[in-house]
Design a protein around this motif. Structure first.
Motif, short mmCIF file in Angstrom:
data_model
loop_
_atom_site.label_atom_id
_atom_site.label_comp_id
_atom_site.label_asym_id
_atom_site.label_seq_id
_atom_site.Cartn_x
_atom_site.Cartn_y
_atom_site.Cartn_z
N MET A 157 0.73 8.47 -2.30
CA MET A 157 -0.31 9.20 -1.12
C MET A 157 -0.60 7.96 0.51
O MET A 157 -0.47 8.38 1.69
N HIS A 158 -0.22 6.80 -0.24
CA HIS A 158 -1.16 5.64 0.78
C HIS A 158 0.54 5.85 1.84
O HIS A 158 0.78 5.55 3.02
N ALA A 159 1.48 5.58 0.74
CA ALA A 159 2.39 5.13 1.07
C ALA A 159 2.91 6.54 2.37
O ALA A 159 3.94 6.28 3.59
N GLN A 160 2.58 7.00 1.55
CA GLN A 160 3.68 8.77 3.13
C GLN A 160 2.34 8.98 3.67
O GLN A 160 3.04 9.13 4.89
N SER A 161 1.91 8.23 3.81
CA SER A 161 0.73 8.23 5.24
C SER A 161 1.24 7.18 6.34
O SER A 161 1.41 7.39 6.90
N VAL B 156 3.46 -1.13 0.46
CA VAL B 156 1.98 -0.35 -0.17
C VAL B 156 2.13 0.34 -1.92
O VAL B 156 1.00 -0.05 -2.74
N MET B 157 3.29 0.61 -2.53
CA MET B 157 3.77 0.89 -3.88
C MET B 157 3.04 -0.24 -4.94
O MET B 157 3.22 -0.18 -5.71
N ALA B 158 4.08 -1.56 -4.39
CA ALA B 158 3.75 -2.53 -5.12
C ALA B 158 2.40 -3.23 -5.09
O ALA B 158 2.25 -3.36 -6.02
N PHE B 159 1.99 -2.65 -4.52
CA PHE B 159 0.86 -3.16 -4.21
C PHE B 159 -0.31 -2.35 -5.01
O PHE B 159 -1.25 -2.97 -6.19
#
Length: 401
Positions: free
Chosen positions: A293-297, A316-319
């Protein structure tokens, strides 16, 4: 420049949530609500960024926790819908049942349900919130105003440091024209630590500033009560594990939605609750969903033409997946120590120092992955305050070579 079509889709996404919540229960409401919200959320990725300025587009990109919360409230509601499942702690159970559809009373109830994502003083209040303020309205407003001043100065300091450390080339002249290879990392460990620390503190102070400002306005205008505004973050001095950072210190805004989603998955897979498999699957799923969800934003923000979609999301996904790995690792190490030591207790001070070192190292390694995504989209390029008290002072800080 504002993209009116994109802005309209984002506003419609908010409006339909309110519309379904204030409407009377009707056959198919749940399915129609979920389909409409999901459709509009997907549509936001096809209409372009709401603005060609990253800072102006960001508020639209950050609306997803609200629609995620509305989705889970309809999905998990009993009976005819949210009216049967959610009510304020000091009100009668199923209070919305007595409200006239589309009335001002139900609009206030629905708005509170939408935006109070932590469920403060509702029957779905999330666990591990900081204690609610126990003081008079006047005293609360005074101390919130004091906090506002401190948070404003700290935000100003960090925004100016960001411009100085991340966006000013070594010659001190022009800002970097190409953001493709920008990073907050640095080969010198001292500069690396300082830059990561400056970046890491930003969200804490920026979000706290907005939260305290909202609390002053809401309580000052008698729109809500003092007890509705417990601190947004916990006590950072108690963060000795990555699990504690996310489970108690961080804001808990997504806790309910993620818990409901991961619980649904383990039940769907018929994995018994309370087992290690269930617990760690939920941890990994929670961070995977949060990361997605953070990545898509980030894809809703404008970015330079030479920046790929992968460069806007993978970091972001890796984090977030690192956080799940860190929690799994620290739990295993603690379990292994108890087994090998026969339950020998470590000196509390030593344990605390080891914990601080571990958490700091974990974020020192992982935060640049997400931060560099924000650099590529030039999200942190300009101060959102529009003014600075500390600019001349920060300009005395040397530029990283």
């Amino acid at each position: 420049m504002l993209n009116q079509t994109a802005a309209a889709v984002h506003i419609a996404l908010l409006a339909v949530q309110l519309l379904f919540l204030i409407s009377p229960p009707f056959r198919g409401r749940r399915a129609l609500c979920i389909t409409t919200i999901t459709g509009l959320a997907i549509a936001t990725h096809f209409v372009g960024p709401p603005s060609d300025i990253a800072g102006d587009a960001q508020p639209f990109a950050l609306l997803w926790p609200i629609y995620l919360g509305t989705l889970d409230k309809f999905l998990c509601a009993r009976g005819d819908g949210p009216e049967d499942s959610y009510w304020r702690a000091d009100r009668p159970a199923r209070e919305a049942r007595a409200m006239k559809p589309f009335s001002a009373t139900k609009i206030r109830w629905a708005a509170a349900l939408m935006f109070n994502t932590r469920g403060v003083r509702w029957n779905y209040e999330v666990k591990k919130l900081p204690p609610k303020p126990g003081m008079s309205r006047q005293r609360f407003l005074f101390w919130q105003t004091v906090d506002f001043v401190k948070l404003l100065l700290m935000s100003d300091l960090l925004l100016q440091l960001s411009e100085r450390l991340f966006w000013t080339p070594a010659d001190g002249t022009l800002k970097h024209a190409d953001s493709k290879y920008l990073t907050i990392s640095h080969p010198d460990w001292r500069w690396s630590f300082f830059k990561v620390l400056a970046f890491a503190c930003g969200p804490y102070f920026f979000v706290n500033l907005q939260y305290v400002t909202a609390s002053i306005v809401a309580v000052g205008l008698n729109l809500s009560r003092v007890e509705d505004w417990p601190p947004y973050f916990g006590n950072v001095s108690e963060v000795t594990t990555v699990r504690h950072f996310w489970g108690s210190f961080w804001h808990q805004t997504l806790r309910r939605s993620l818990t409901k989603a991961t619980g649904f998955m383990v039940d769907f897979l018929s994995i018994p609750r309370g087992t290690n498999l269930s617990s760690y699957l939920q941890v990994w799923l929670a961070f995977a969903i949060s990361g997605f969800m953070h990545a898509q934003s980030m894809l809703l923000l404008p970015h330079p033409s030479n920046i790929t979609s992968a460069e806007c999301t993978v970091g972001v996904m890796a984090f977030f997946l690192w956080q799940a790995a860190a929690i799994t690792t620290e739990d295993f190490v603690q379990w292994l120590w108890k087994k090998l030591s026969g339950g020998l207790e470590v000196n509390p001070w030593v344990k605390r120092i080891i914990g601080y070192t571990w958490v700091i190292w974990s974020f020192w390694v992982s935060l640049p992955w997400a931060a560099d995504v924000m650099m590529r989209t030039r999200l942190t390029e300009e101060s959102f305050l529009g003014f600075s008290f500390l600019r001349s002072l920060v300009h005395r800080v040397p530029i990283p070579p």
